[in-house]
Design a protein around this motif. Structure first.
Motif, mmCIF file in Angstrom:
data_model
loop_
_atom_site.group_PDB
_atom_site.id
_atom_site.type_symbol
_atom_site.label_atom_id
_atom_site.label_comp_id
_atom_site.label_asym_id
_atom_site.label_seq_id
_atom_site.Cartn_x
_atom_site.Cartn_y
_atom_site.Cartn_z
ATOM 1 N N VAL A 157 0.833 -1.201 0.000
ATOM 2 C CA VAL A 157 0.000 0.000 0.000
ATOM 3 C C VAL A 157 0.867 1.251 0.000
ATOM 4 N N ASP A 158 1.911 1.253 0.817
ATOM 5 C CA ASP A 158 2.802 2.422 0.872
ATOM 6 C C ASP A 158 3.416 2.703 -0.492
ATOM 7 N N PHE A 159 3.879 1.663 -1.151
ATOM 8 C CA PHE A 159 4.480 1.827 -2.469
ATOM 9 C C PHE A 159 3.453 2.348 -3.475
ATOM 10 N N SER A 160 2.248 1.765 -3.457
ATOM 11 C CA SER A 160 1.223 2.140 -4.414
ATOM 12 C C SER A 160 0.765 3.580 -4.214
ATOM 13 N N LEU A 161 0.615 4.004 -2.970
ATOM 14 C CA LEU A 161 0.204 5.376 -2.704
ATOM 15 C C LEU A 161 1.275 6.376 -3.134
ATOM 16 N N ASN A 162 2.526 5.999 -2.990
ATOM 17 C CA ASN A 162 3.604 6.872 -3.453
ATOM 18 C C ASN A 162 3.581 7.007 -4.970
ATOM 19 N N GLU A 163 3.313 5.893 -5.662
ATOM 20 C CA GLU A 163 3.189 5.943 -7.115
ATOM 21 C C GLU A 163 1.977 6.777 -7.524
ATOM 22 N N ALA A 164 0.894 6.658 -6.767
ATOM 23 C CA ALA A 164 -0.303 7.445 -7.068
ATOM 24 C C ALA A 164 -0.009 8.936 -6.946
ATOM 25 N N ARG A 165 0.769 9.306 -5.944
ATOM 26 C CA ARG A 165 1.146 10.711 -5.777
ATOM 27 C C ARG A 165 1.921 11.218 -7.003
ATOM 28 N N LYS A 166 2.915 10.450 -7.420
ATOM 29 C CA LYS A 166 3.716 10.850 -8.575
ATOM 30 C C LYS A 166 2.859 10.952 -9.838
ATOM 31 N N ASN A 167 1.992 9.963 -10.030
ATOM 32 C CA ASN A 167 1.161 9.960 -11.231
ATOM 33 C C ASN A 167 0.162 11.112 -11.232
ATOM 34 N N MET A 168 -0.400 11.426 -10.064
ATOM 35 C CA MET A 168 -1.350 12.535 -10.014
ATOM 36 C C MET A 168 -0.654 13.860 -10.304
ATOM 37 N N GLU A 169 0.557 14.007 -9.840
ATOM 38 C CA GLU A 169 1.323 15.211 -10.182
ATOM 39 C C GLU A 169 1.502 15.308 -11.695
ATOM 40 N N SER A 170 1.789 14.174 -12.328
ATOM 41 C CA SER A 170 1.978 14.156 -13.783
ATOM 42 C C SER A 170 0.658 14.386 -14.515
ATOM 43 N N ILE A 171 -0.428 13.811 -14.002
ATOM 44 C CA ILE A 171 -1.745 13.999 -14.615
ATOM 45 C C ILE A 171 -2.124 15.477 -14.618
ATOM 46 N N LEU A 172 -1.950 16.133 -13.479
ATOM 47 C CA LEU A 172 -2.340 17.538 -13.381
ATOM 48 C C LEU A 172 -1.415 18.430 -14.198
ATOM 49 N N ALA A 173 -0.149 18.063 -14.283
ATOM 50 C CA ALA A 173 0.771 18.815 -15.136
ATOM 51 C C ALA A 173 0.394 18.650 -16.603
ATOM 52 N N GLU A 174 0.018 17.434 -16.984
ATOM 53 C CA GLU A 174 -0.406 17.174 -18.360
ATOM 54 C C GLU A 174 -1.671 17.957 -18.699
ATOM 55 N N LEU A 175 -2.608 17.998 -17.773
ATOM 56 C CA LEU A 175 -3.848 18.747 -18.006
ATOM 57 C C LEU A 175 -3.574 20.244 -18.097
ATOM 58 N N ALA A 176 -2.648 20.722 -17.298
ATOM 59 C CA ALA A 176 -2.299 22.148 -17.366
ATOM 60 C C ALA A 176 -1.726 22.502 -18.734
ATOM 61 N N GLU A 177 -1.003 21.551 -19.331
ATOM 62 C CA GLU A 177 -0.407 21.792 -20.649
ATOM 63 C C GLU A 177 -1.436 21.655 -21.763
ATOM 64 N N GLN A 178 -2.261 20.597 -21.689
ATOM 65 C CA GLN A 178 -3.211 20.333 -22.769
ATOM 66 C C GLN A 178 -4.487 21.150 -22.648
ATOM 67 N N SER A 179 -4.858 21.524 -21.431
ATOM 68 C CA SER A 179 -6.093 22.269 -21.199
ATOM 69 C C SER A 179 -5.789 23.515 -20.371
ATOM 70 N N PRO A 180 -5.047 24.454 -20.928
ATOM 71 C CA PRO A 180 -4.595 25.602 -20.148
ATOM 72 C C PRO A 180 -5.733 26.496 -19.664
ATOM 73 N N ASN A 181 -6.905 26.407 -20.292
ATOM 74 C CA ASN A 181 -8.029 27.255 -19.906
ATOM 75 C C ASN A 181 -9.036 26.539 -19.017
ATOM 76 N N ALA A 182 -8.691 25.346 -18.565
ATOM 77 C CA ALA A 182 -9.647 24.535 -17.815
ATOM 78 C C ALA A 182 -9.508 24.713 -16.304
ATOM 79 N N ALA A 183 -10.651 24.767 -15.651
ATOM 80 C CA ALA A 183 -10.704 24.632 -14.196
ATOM 81 C C ALA A 183 -10.764 23.143 -13.883
ATOM 82 N N VAL A 184 -9.834 22.647 -13.076
ATOM 83 C CA VAL A 184 -9.715 21.220 -12.810
ATOM 84 C C VAL A 184 -10.141 20.923 -11.382
#
Length: 303
Positions: free
Chosen positions: A131-158
């Motif tokens: 669980v500890d490992f998976s939650l750490n991976e989830a944190r990293k992936n969510m950071e990447s998801i939100l960064a990707e959305l900021a790039e692809q959807s710069p005008n979006a409220a997320v």
């Protein structure tokens, strides 16, 4: 001094994200829902029906102009890794480029796939190290998801959706351990959202630990209509508190099996190929079939 400027910058980003989110209330909405089976609207009976994203779209349409709404990027079984990969595809690019409102449900599958639920015994078990490992991976992936959305959807409220306690039917003595891990997941999602200037939507208080009326199947973690209504209204608490989905506004149930959805999608694709003139017409998000929201080729578990 360095710490001061870092804190000031973080505060500025968060404030800017909040202003952008509020500004969407008066703008024509292009709403894209991404994530797992909760975003897709999976029912406790392993079907797909109106979920919280559909209820959000419905309420938005009652109060403002909605140009289009899509949950083509919502797939049962998706982990944060899957969600990240899905929004990096060519199919996602057009949807996200036009979006100015996005909801994200991601993270529960990273955790709950590691929880062993015995509905007969009413017990839960998991390995803490996994669980500890998976939650750490989830944190990293969510950071990447939100960064990707900021790039692809710069005008979006997320808006990043939190999660509820998914096992109200187990014995009370079994709830604490898994409940703490879900609290950790929600805290990760909250911190990551705020850091990225997105809005975190807290869900757990709307359910609590004994929400058997919202999660009726002991062998399944998905909510019913009342549960999805609670999720949609939690969103509106952040988006526009005066708006809410009332009981009389809930649409008539119309569940579809995964097989029915795939058959419909295959038929839609066939009809589209027969009628489309590629040399004259480019597909727009608003041209897509309203039933084409779950591009599944196999059913993935959410457990």
């Amino acid at each position: 001094m360095k710490k001061y400027w870092i804190s000031a910058l973080a505060g500025l980003l968060l404030f800017s994200g909040t202003v952008q989110a509020k500004a969407m209330i008066n703008a024509p909405i292009n709403y894209v829902a991404i994530g797992d089976s909760l975003a897709a609207g999976q029912t406790p009976m392993r079907e797909i029906d109106n979920g919280y994203t559909d209820l959000i779209s419905q309420e938005l349409m009652r109060n403002q102009s909605v140009t289009f709404y899509s949950k083509n990027l919502a797939f049962p079984g998706f982990t944060t890794t899957d969600v990240l990969e899905s929004i990096q595809t060519d199919d996602a690019a057009e949807l996200l480029a036009s979006a100015n409102l996005i909801t994200v449900s991601a993270g529960a599958n990273d955790l709950l796939r590691l929880v062993q639920n015995d509905p007969i015994q009413g017990s839960l078990s998991f390995q803490q190290r996994q669980v500890d490992f998976s939650l750490n991976e989830a944190r990293k992936n969510m950071e990447s998801i939100l960064a990707e959305l900021a790039e692809q959807s710069p005008n979006a409220a997320v808006y990043v959706m939190g999660y509820y306690f998914a096992y109200p039917h187990v014995r009370d003595t079994q709830k604490n351990g898994t409940g703490k891990q879900l609290d950790r997941l929600n805290e990760i999602l909250k911190q990551t959202a705020e850091k990225a200037g997105a809005v975190f939507v807290s869900i757990d208080e709307s359910f609590g630990e004994n929400a058997i009326n919202q999660i009726p199947n002991p062998a399944d973690v998905h909510p019913n209509r009342a549960g999805y209504q609670a999720m949609a209204n939690a969103f509106f608490t952040e988006y526009k508190e005066a708006w809410s989905v009332e009981d009389f506004e809930l649409p008539t149930p119309n569940p579809l099996s995964f097989e029915e959805i795939m058959e419909t999608e295959d038929q839609d694709s066939s009809d589209s190929l027969e009628s489309r003139d590629d040399e004259k017409t480019a597909e727009r998000p608003s041209d897509r079939s309203q039933t084409n929201y779950l591009a599944l080729r196999e059913m993935l578990p959410y457990s």
